[in-house]
Design an enzyme around this catalytic site. Sequence first.
Site, PDB file in Angstrom:
ATOM      1  CB  CYS A 240      48.949  55.210   5.257  1.00 10.08           C
ATOM      2  SG  CYS A 240      50.051  56.641   5.266  1.00 10.08           S
TER       3      CYS A 240
ATOM      4  CB  CYS B 267      50.467  59.837   9.263  1.00  8.21           C
ATOM      5  SG  CYS B 267      50.661  59.301   7.563  1.00  8.21           S
TER       6      CYS B 267
ATOM      7  CB  VAL C  53      46.005  42.795  -7.924  1.00  2.59           C
ATOM      8  CG1 VAL C  53      47.529  42.733  -7.839  1.00  2.59           C
ATOM      9  CG2 VAL C  53      45.556  43.481  -9.205  1.00  2.59           C
TER      10      VAL C  53
ATOM     11  CG  HIS D  72      52.534  40.305  -7.958  1.00  2.57           C
ATOM     12  ND1 HIS D  72      52.532  39.918  -9.280  1.00  2.57           N
ATOM     13  CD2 HIS D  72      53.751  39.976  -7.466  1.00  2.57           C
ATOM     14  CE1 HIS D  72      53.731  39.399  -9.574  1.00  2.57           C
ATOM     15  NE2 HIS D  72      54.473  39.418  -8.498  1.00  2.57           N
TER      16      HIS D  72
ATOM     17  CE1 TYR E  77      47.992  51.389  -9.360  1.00  6.43           C
ATOM     18  CE2 TYR E  77      47.015  49.219  -9.046  1.00  6.43           C
ATOM     19  CZ  TYR E  77      48.120  50.008  -9.334  1.00  6.43           C
ATOM     20  OH  TYR E  77      49.327  49.406  -9.586  1.00  6.43           O
TER      21      TYR E  77
ATOM     22  CG  ASN F 243      50.005  31.461 -22.494  1.00  7.16           C
ATOM     23  OD1 ASN F 243      49.507  32.039 -23.457  1.00  7.16           O
ATOM     24  ND2 ASN F 243      50.659  32.101 -21.523  1.00  7.16           N
TER      25      ASN F 243
ATOM     26  CB  SER G 250      53.715  36.838 -20.296  1.00  6.81           C
ATOM     27  OG  SER G 250      54.030  37.689 -19.183  1.00  6.81           O
TER      28      SER G 250
HETATM   29  C1  BV8 Z   1      61.323  43.095  -7.344  1.00  7.92           C
HETATM   30  C2  BV8 Z   1      50.755  44.235  -9.164  1.00  7.92           C
HETATM   31  C3  BV8 Z   1      63.250  43.901  -6.377  1.00  7.92           C
HETATM   32  C4  BV8 Z   1      50.588  45.668  -9.551  1.00  7.92           C
HETATM   33  C5  BV8 Z   1      52.587  43.390 -10.547  1.00  7.92           C
HETATM   34  C6  BV8 Z   1      65.321  42.511 -15.117  1.00  7.92           C
HETATM   35  C7  BV8 Z   1      65.390  41.140 -14.939  1.00  7.92           C
HETATM   36  C8  BV8 Z   1      64.663  40.517 -13.918  1.00  7.92           C
HETATM   37  C9  BV8 Z   1      63.854  41.272 -13.065  1.00  7.92           C
HETATM   38  C10 BV8 Z   1      63.789  42.626 -13.279  1.00  7.92           C
HETATM   39  C11 BV8 Z   1      64.513  43.253 -14.277  1.00  7.92           C
HETATM   40  N1  BV8 Z   1      64.241  44.576 -14.215  1.00  7.92           N
HETATM   41  C12 BV8 Z   1      63.372  44.794 -13.204  1.00  7.92           C
HETATM   42  C13 BV8 Z   1      63.113  43.621 -12.622  1.00  7.92           C
HETATM   43  C14 BV8 Z   1      62.270  43.385 -11.489  1.00  7.92           C
HETATM   44  C15 BV8 Z   1      60.800  43.394 -11.881  1.00  7.92           C
HETATM   45  C16 BV8 Z   1      60.519  42.608 -13.142  1.00  7.92           C
HETATM   46  O1  BV8 Z   1      60.412  41.392 -13.109  1.00  7.92           O
HETATM   47  N2  BV8 Z   1      60.382  43.333 -14.255  1.00  7.92           N
HETATM   48  C17 BV8 Z   1      60.102  42.678 -15.508  1.00  7.92           C
HETATM   49  C18 BV8 Z   1      59.200  43.559 -16.339  1.00  7.92           C
HETATM   50  C19 BV8 Z   1      61.429  42.378 -16.191  1.00  7.92           C
HETATM   51  N3  BV8 Z   1      60.148  42.769 -10.777  1.00  7.92           N
HETATM   52  C20 BV8 Z   1      59.826  43.527  -9.734  1.00  7.92           C
HETATM   53  O2  BV8 Z   1      59.993  44.724  -9.672  1.00  7.92           O
HETATM   54  C21 BV8 Z   1      59.277  42.775  -8.542  1.00  7.92           C
HETATM   55  N4  BV8 Z   1      60.005  43.212  -7.391  1.00  7.92           N
HETATM   56  O3  BV8 Z   1      61.979  42.520  -8.177  1.00  7.92           O
HETATM   57  O4  BV8 Z   1      61.856  43.720  -6.293  1.00  7.92           O
HETATM   58  C22 BV8 Z   1      63.729  44.196  -5.044  1.00  7.92           C
HETATM   59  C23 BV8 Z   1      64.726  43.397  -4.513  1.00  7.92           C
HETATM   60  C24 BV8 Z   1      65.212  43.703  -3.278  1.00  7.92           C
HETATM   61  C25 BV8 Z   1      64.693  44.772  -2.560  1.00  7.92           C
HETATM   62  C26 BV8 Z   1      63.668  45.557  -3.106  1.00  7.92           C
HETATM   63  C27 BV8 Z   1      63.172  45.273  -4.351  1.00  7.92           C
HETATM   64  C28 BV8 Z   1      57.805  43.125  -8.322  1.00  7.92           C
HETATM   65  C29 BV8 Z   1      56.991  42.558  -9.446  1.00  7.92           C
HETATM   66  C30 BV8 Z   1      55.504  42.743  -9.130  1.00  7.92           C
HETATM   67  C31 BV8 Z   1      54.937  43.864  -9.956  1.00  7.92           C
HETATM   68  N5  BV8 Z   1      53.484  43.940  -9.748  1.00  7.92           N
HETATM   69  N6  BV8 Z   1      51.272  43.458 -10.291  1.00  7.92           N
HETATM   70  C32 BV8 Z   1      49.367  45.864 -10.398  1.00  7.92           C
HETATM   71  O5  BV8 Z   1      48.757  44.871 -10.865  1.00  7.92           O
HETATM   72  O6  BV8 Z   1      49.018  47.039 -10.604  1.00  7.92           O
HETATM   73  S1  BV8 Z   1      53.129  42.521 -11.860  1.00  7.92           S
HETATM   74  C33 BV8 Z   1      51.880  42.337 -12.982  1.00  7.92           C
HETATM   75  O7  BV8 Z   1      52.497  42.058 -14.209  1.00  7.92           O
HETATM   76  C34 BV8 Z   1      51.007  41.146 -12.728  1.00  7.92           C
HETATM   77  O8  BV8 Z   1      50.738  40.955 -11.359  1.00  7.92           O
HETATM   78  C35 BV8 Z   1      51.764  40.009 -13.316  1.00  7.92           C
HETATM   79  O9  BV8 Z   1      52.667  39.461 -12.410  1.00  7.92           O
HETATM   80  C36 BV8 Z   1      52.573  40.703 -14.367  1.00  7.92           C
HETATM   81  C37 BV8 Z   1      51.951  40.436 -15.715  1.00  7.92           C
HETATM   82  O10 BV8 Z   1      52.245  39.167 -15.980  1.00  7.92           O
HETATM   83  P1  BV8 Z   1      51.082  38.165 -16.398  1.00  7.92           P
HETATM   84  O11 BV8 Z   1      50.186  37.946 -15.239  1.00  7.92           O
HETATM   85  O12 BV8 Z   1      51.761  37.028 -17.017  1.00  7.92           O
HETATM   86  O13 BV8 Z   1      50.223  38.932 -17.478  1.00  7.92           O
HETATM   87  P2  BV8 Z   1      50.741  39.343 -18.904  1.00  7.92           P
HETATM   88  O14 BV8 Z   1      49.846  40.412 -19.376  1.00  7.92           O
HETATM   89  O15 BV8 Z   1      52.217  39.575 -18.857  1.00  7.92           O
HETATM   90  O16 BV8 Z   1      50.532  38.031 -19.792  1.00  7.92           O
HETATM   91  C38 BV8 Z   1      49.252  37.500 -19.937  1.00  7.92           C
HETATM   92  C39 BV8 Z   1      49.478  36.073 -20.382  1.00  7.92           C
HETATM   93  O17 BV8 Z   1      48.207  35.454 -20.462  1.00  7.92           O
HETATM   94  C40 BV8 Z   1      50.110  35.970 -21.761  1.00  7.92           C
HETATM   95  O18 BV8 Z   1      51.062  34.937 -21.762  1.00  7.92           O
HETATM   96  C41 BV8 Z   1      48.932  35.588 -22.664  1.00  7.92           C
HETATM   97  O19 BV8 Z   1      49.335  34.764 -23.740  1.00  7.92           O
HETATM   98  C42 BV8 Z   1      48.103  34.800 -21.710  1.00  7.92           C
HETATM   99  N7  BV8 Z   1      46.667  34.785 -22.015  1.00  7.92           N
HETATM  100  C43 BV8 Z   1      45.929  35.732 -22.631  1.00  7.92           C
HETATM  101  N8  BV8 Z   1      44.627  35.318 -22.698  1.00  7.92           N
HETATM  102  C44 BV8 Z   1      44.573  34.108 -22.074  1.00  7.92           C
HETATM  103  C45 BV8 Z   1      45.870  33.771 -21.646  1.00  7.92           C
HETATM  104  N9  BV8 Z   1      46.143  32.622 -21.012  1.00  7.92           N
HETATM  105  C46 BV8 Z   1      45.118  31.775 -20.790  1.00  7.92           C
HETATM  106  N10 BV8 Z   1      43.850  32.034 -21.169  1.00  7.92           N
HETATM  107  C47 BV8 Z   1      43.540  33.174 -21.805  1.00  7.92           C
HETATM  108  N11 BV8 Z   1      42.281  33.412 -22.187  1.00  7.92           N
HETATM  109 ZN    ZN Z   2      49.543  57.258   7.431  1.00  7.50          ZN
END
Ligand code: BV8
Ligand code: ZN
Length: 250
Positions: A129, A154, A105, A121, A68, A217, A193
């Site tokens: 903490c 803490c 983020v 996100h 990070y 995209n 994506s």
């Molecule tokens: C939750 C912060 C549950 C952290 C991020 C199976 C099915 C459905 C869901 C799930 C599953 N298994 C697990 C899950 C849940 C999971 C999930 O969806 N997993 C996926 C992988 C299947 N989701 C979660 O865990 C979420 N929470 O479900 O909680 C729950 C329920 C009840 C009680 C408790 C818990 C939390 C999800 C949030 C995760 N945090 N970010 C950090 O950044 O360090 S996600 C992170 O990845 C990003 O924030 C973003 O959301 C994601 C990446 O996606 P994109 O932004 O689209 O980026 P990516 O690289 O994928 O794609 C880039 C795109 O840009 C491409 O399309 C490319 O073509 C395009 N591009 C490239 N260049 C350009 C362009 N476009 C335009 N111009 C350009 N120049």
């Molecule tokens: Zn604390």
Amino acid sequence: MEQPLDEAARLLRGAGSLAILTGAGVSAESGVPTFRDAQTGFWARFDPETLASPRGFDADPGLVWRWYMERLRGVERAEPNPGHRAIARLEARFGEEFLLITQNVDDLHERAGSRRVVHLHGSIARYLCRRCGAPHVLTPTDREAPHPPPCAACGDLVRPGVVWFGEMLPVEALQRADAWVRAADVTLVAGTSGAVYPAADLPYAALGASRSVIDVNPERGPISAAATVHLQGRSGEALPQLLARLEAPA
Ligand code: BV8
Ligand code: ZN
């Protein structure tokens, strides 16, 4: 056959309200790596979904902390690109009838002038903490440290204020985003994506409410296939072109 750019401009010209959903792709042209691009260098060996999770942090707080701190440095060195600025100009055009919903983020939207922004996100600039939630202001020492600093209140570990995989999204932010995409005449999706839920549900909620969806995209993904219009291109080029078409005399 109407060109996608003309159709997208026509949809925006006829819209009274606009929601925009962005993903990592809109920051790619600012030099901020997307999630799915192969992680460069040292990080190539790690799966971002493991590093960006409570389990990953508990397993190796130092590794995740360094990841990070390196990403934060990259974001701070980056500049908003023409795509971010075009989105800020769309906000100026729609005024109150506008909401930007981002999965990113980084703070590049805000630095480009966006004000009506919802972060689904969290933010890589916010630290707190892991146990008691006390906010933590990063010090220069923290940024160079090989592991997270202790919480002043803490003593447990400080973590980034982002939503990790397996964690709930901020309920108020998600509800506001969901309401906006169902109500706005048009939802413009750029740079995502559509791989991560529940954010990825938003374009389908818009379509389900009989609203128009424009997907910007360079690749064709599931959202492009479902969208009303797919503008195939990089957001840094396609969004300024769309704005120019919108502002050109009809
Ligand atoms: C939750 C912060 C549950 C952290 C991020 C199976 C099915 C459905 C869901 C799930 C599953 N298994 C697990 C899950 C849940 C999971 C999930 O969806 N997993 C996926 C992988 C299947 N989701 C979660 O865990 C979420 N929470 O479900 O909680 C729950 C329920 C009840 C009680 C408790 C818990 C939390 C999800 C949030 C995760 N945090 N970010 C950090 O950044 O360090 S996600 C992170 O990845 C990003 O924030 C973003 O959301 C994601 C990446 O996606 P994109 O932004 O689209 O980026 P990516 O690289 O994928 O794609 C880039 C795109 O840009 C491409 O399309 C490319 O073509 C395009 N591009 C490239 N260049 C350009 C362009 N476009 C335009 N111009 C350009 N120049
Ligand atoms: Zn604390």
